[in-house]
Design a protein around this motif. Structure first.
Motif, PDB file in Angstrom:
ATOM      1  N   LEU A 124      15.932 -12.130  15.589  1.00 51.74           N
ATOM      2  CA  LEU A 124      15.025 -12.058  14.458  1.00 51.74           C
ATOM      3  C   LEU A 124      15.822 -11.808  13.185  1.00 51.74           C
ATOM      4  O   LEU A 124      16.623 -10.880  13.108  1.00 51.74           O
ATOM      5  N   HIS A 125      15.588 -12.634  12.174  1.00 53.08           N
ATOM      6  CA  HIS A 125      16.228 -12.470  10.870  1.00 53.08           C
ATOM      7  C   HIS A 125      15.143 -12.259   9.824  1.00 53.08           C
ATOM      8  O   HIS A 125      14.129 -12.965   9.821  1.00 53.08           O
ATOM      9  N   THR A 126      15.365 -11.299   8.932  1.00 52.60           N
ATOM     10  CA  THR A 126      14.344 -10.962   7.943  1.00 52.60           C
ATOM     11  C   THR A 126      14.954 -10.835   6.552  1.00 52.60           C
ATOM     12  O   THR A 126      16.157 -10.605   6.394  1.00 52.60           O
ATOM     13  N   VAL A 127      14.095 -10.985   5.556  1.00 52.66           N
ATOM     14  CA  VAL A 127      14.385 -10.562   4.188  1.00 52.66           C
ATOM     15  C   VAL A 127      13.192  -9.719   3.742  1.00 52.66           C
ATOM     16  O   VAL A 127      12.076  -9.910   4.229  1.00 52.66           O
ATOM     17  N   PRO A 128      13.384  -8.779   2.823  1.00 50.38           N
ATOM     18  CA  PRO A 128      12.262  -7.946   2.403  1.00 50.38           C
ATOM     19  C   PRO A 128      11.397  -8.629   1.357  1.00 50.38           C
ATOM     20  O   PRO A 128      11.867  -9.441   0.556  1.00 50.38           O
ATOM     21  N   GLY A 129      10.116  -8.278   1.391  1.00 50.32           N
ATOM     22  CA  GLY A 129       9.206  -8.638   0.308  1.00 50.32           C
ATOM     23  C   GLY A 129       9.013  -7.445  -0.603  1.00 50.32           C
ATOM     24  O   GLY A 129       9.472  -6.335  -0.302  1.00 50.32           O
ATOM     25  N   GLU A 130       8.326  -7.657  -1.713  1.00 53.06           N
ATOM     26  CA  GLU A 130       8.130  -6.545  -2.652  1.00 53.06           C
ATOM     27  C   GLU A 130       7.307  -5.421  -2.041  1.00 53.06           C
ATOM     28  O   GLU A 130       7.479  -4.246  -2.395  1.00 53.06           O
ATOM     29  N   HIS A 131       6.433  -5.753  -1.069  1.00 53.76           N
ATOM     30  CA  HIS A 131       5.642  -4.707  -0.411  1.00 53.76           C
ATOM     31  C   HIS A 131       6.491  -3.876   0.549  1.00 53.76           C
ATOM     32  O   HIS A 131       6.069  -2.788   0.959  1.00 53.76           O
ATOM     33  N   ASP A 132       7.667  -4.367   0.898  1.00 58.05           N
ATOM     34  CA  ASP A 132       8.556  -3.650   1.821  1.00 58.05           C
ATOM     35  C   ASP A 132       9.548  -2.744   1.104  1.00 58.05           C
ATOM     36  O   ASP A 132      10.319  -2.037   1.762  1.00 58.05           O
ATOM     37  N   THR A 133       9.552  -2.756  -0.216  1.00 49.29           N
ATOM     38  CA  THR A 133      10.633  -2.087  -0.953  1.00 49.29           C
ATOM     39  C   THR A 133      10.109  -1.147  -2.034  1.00 49.29           C
ATOM     40  O   THR A 133      10.783  -0.911  -3.038  1.00 49.29           O
ATOM     41  N   THR A 134       8.928  -0.595  -1.845  1.00 43.50           N
ATOM     42  CA  THR A 134       8.359   0.277  -2.881  1.00 43.50           C
ATOM     43  C   THR A 134       8.848   1.715  -2.770  1.00 43.50           C
ATOM     44  O   THR A 134       8.644   2.505  -3.692  1.00 43.50           O
ATOM     45  N   ASP A 135       9.504   2.073  -1.670  1.00 42.33           N
ATOM     46  CA  ASP A 135      10.062   3.417  -1.546  1.00 42.33           C
ATOM     47  C   ASP A 135      11.457   3.447  -2.177  1.00 42.33           C
ATOM     48  O   ASP A 135      12.076   2.402  -2.378  1.00 42.33           O
ATOM     49  N   PRO A 136      11.966   4.622  -2.543  1.00 41.19           N
ATOM     50  CA  PRO A 136      13.297   4.703  -3.167  1.00 41.19           C
ATOM     51  C   PRO A 136      14.380   4.053  -2.310  1.00 41.19           C
ATOM     52  O   PRO A 136      14.493   4.342  -1.111  1.00 41.19           O
ATOM     53  N   ASP A 137      15.141   3.132  -2.898  1.00 40.83           N
ATOM     54  CA  ASP A 137      16.269   2.462  -2.245  1.00 40.83           C
ATOM     55  C   ASP A 137      15.857   1.631  -1.030  1.00 40.83           C
ATOM     56  O   ASP A 137      16.707   1.268  -0.211  1.00 40.83           O
ATOM     57  N   ALA A 138      14.557   1.322  -0.921  1.00 41.04           N
ATOM     58  CA  ALA A 138      14.061   0.517   0.206  1.00 41.04           C
ATOM     59  C   ALA A 138      14.513   1.085   1.548  1.00 41.04           C
ATOM     60  O   ALA A 138      14.850   0.348   2.481  1.00 41.04           O
ATOM     61  N   THR A 139      14.490   2.404   1.648  1.00 41.50           N
ATOM     62  CA  THR A 139      15.016   3.076   2.840  1.00 41.50           C
ATOM     63  C   THR A 139      14.294   2.667   4.108  1.00 41.50           C
ATOM     64  O   THR A 139      14.926   2.469   5.161  1.00 41.50           O
ATOM     65  N   GLN A 140      12.966   2.548   4.046  1.00 39.65           N
ATOM     66  CA  GLN A 140      12.209   2.213   5.249  1.00 39.65           C
ATOM     67  C   GLN A 140      12.594   0.845   5.786  1.00 39.65           C
ATOM     68  O   GLN A 140      12.798   0.665   6.998  1.00 39.65           O
ATOM     69  N   TYR A 141      12.737  -0.130   4.897  1.00 36.44           N
ATOM     70  CA  TYR A 141      13.120  -1.476   5.343  1.00 36.44           C
ATOM     71  C   TYR A 141      14.535  -1.477   5.902  1.00 36.44           C
ATOM     72  O   TYR A 141      14.783  -1.976   7.014  1.00 36.44           O
ATOM     73  N   PHE A 142      15.476  -0.937   5.135  1.00 37.89           N
ATOM     74  CA  PHE A 142      16.875  -1.034   5.545  1.00 37.89           C
ATOM     75  C   PHE A 142      17.175  -0.224   6.803  1.00 37.89           C
ATOM     76  O   PHE A 142      18.058  -0.588   7.585  1.00 37.89           O
TER      77      PHE A 142
END
Length: 315
Positions: A124-142
């Motif tokens: 599985l390969h992903t890129v983030p959307g704007e809804h995935d990066t609203t927390d500081p430094d996109a910590t949840q996504y990364f």
């Protein structure tokens, strides 16, 4: 349009907009040609060796969304996963073009990971959307999806002789604003392509469109021009994105730009509403407006074919 050999590029785009899930779109020499699957089936034996599913694109799953436009996004994602798992020949990988979650909450990412783990295709390969990066430094996504890119979000890889480039254009997102790649990522991307053979098929994927779909709603990327100029020298380029939750396609030289449907909810056509956002439709129409894209590898000639399917089986 009775003679497929005489179809114009504009005709092809019209077919894309109004066709059913039973239409295969083949890219050869930069020209997109719709092929009726009923005709293709008659020649299945000869095509089977040259047409192989390369990957499936899913996008904008928005786990956590529960408004009227679709109160069961988990159900529609599960349906999508079932469709992929039921494919007679499994693709080599899955690409998710962003907005995995709706509110970037830890529990939404946890549920999304659990759902996506049902896929038989493990790469599985992903890129983030704007809804995935609203927390500081996109910590949840990364913390969940950052390993492949060393927590940069952008990276490249090769699969089956195709070069893939994952890009991030939402880290500086402002509502209504265009996507941004940034100088550092652009420099990396240009360097990554510099020594690639022009005969190498290229797939570029990001969340927001890399081309201008509808600028008043921010449907584009403001600094993508240098990258697109570099891509023009390649013989087969496919540029994929999500974000706008509907199919819009453009063919420019040897480059095909293609936006995917969401698995969560549709959005209005650019300019046909006060602004972008979840579009509520009659319940019986919803699954006809959600879907996924299968990209297959044509060996002779070596190029890519796109096949859009809806969750309802009809476009």
């Amino acid at each position: 349009m009775n003679n497929p050999d005489k179809r114009t590029r504009r005709d092809a785009l019209k077919c894309l907009g109004f066709g059913t899930a039973g239409t295969l779109f083949a890219l050869a020499g930069g020209v997109l040609t719709p092929i009726d699957l009923a005709l293709a089936a008659a020649d299945r034996k000869s095509r089977r060796a040259s047409l192989k599913p390369l990957f499936v694109q899913i996008s904008d799953t928005h786990i956590g969304f529960n408004k009227d436009a679709n109160p069961d996004v988990v159900g529609t994602l599960n349906h999508t996963i079932d469709m992929v798992n039921a494919m007679p020949e499994q693709p080599g990988l899955i690409i998710h073009t962003g907005d995995i979650t709706h509110l970037c909450k830890a529990e939404e990412f946890d549920e999304a990971q659990q759902l996506l783990s049902r896929l038989r295709v493990t790469e599985l390969h992903t890129v983030p959307g704007e809804h995935d990066t609203t927390d500081p430094d996109a910590t949840q996504y990364f913390s969940r999806f950052g390993k492949a890119s060393n927590n940069k979000g952008y990276y490249s890889f090769d699969h089956a002789g195709v070069h893939f480039m994952a890009l991030v254009n939402v880290m500086e997102f402002k509502p209504g604003g265009l996507g941004t790649l940034g100088e550092q990522q652009l420099a990396w991307a240009l360097g990554d392509l510099m020594h690639r053979s022009a005969s190498t098929p290229i797939v570029v994927f990001a969340h927001m469109p890399l081309w201008s779909v509808y600028e008043p709603w921010g449907w584009g990327t403001g600094d993508a021009a240098p990258l697109l100029a570099q891509l023009k020298r390649f013989g087969s380029v496919t540029v994929l994105n999500g974000h706008i939750h509907q199919i819009v396609q453009k063919v420019e030289g040897n480059m095909t730009f293609h936006t995917a449907r969401s698995t969560a909810f549709p959005q209005p056509v650019g300019g046909e509403a006060a602004g972008p956002g979840p579009l509520k439709v009659q319940p019986e129409r919803l699954r006809q407006m959600l879907g996924l894209t299968t990209v297959s590898l044509l060996e002779h000639p070596r190029s890519l074919a796109l096949n859009d399917s809806t969750l309802g089986g009809m476009a």
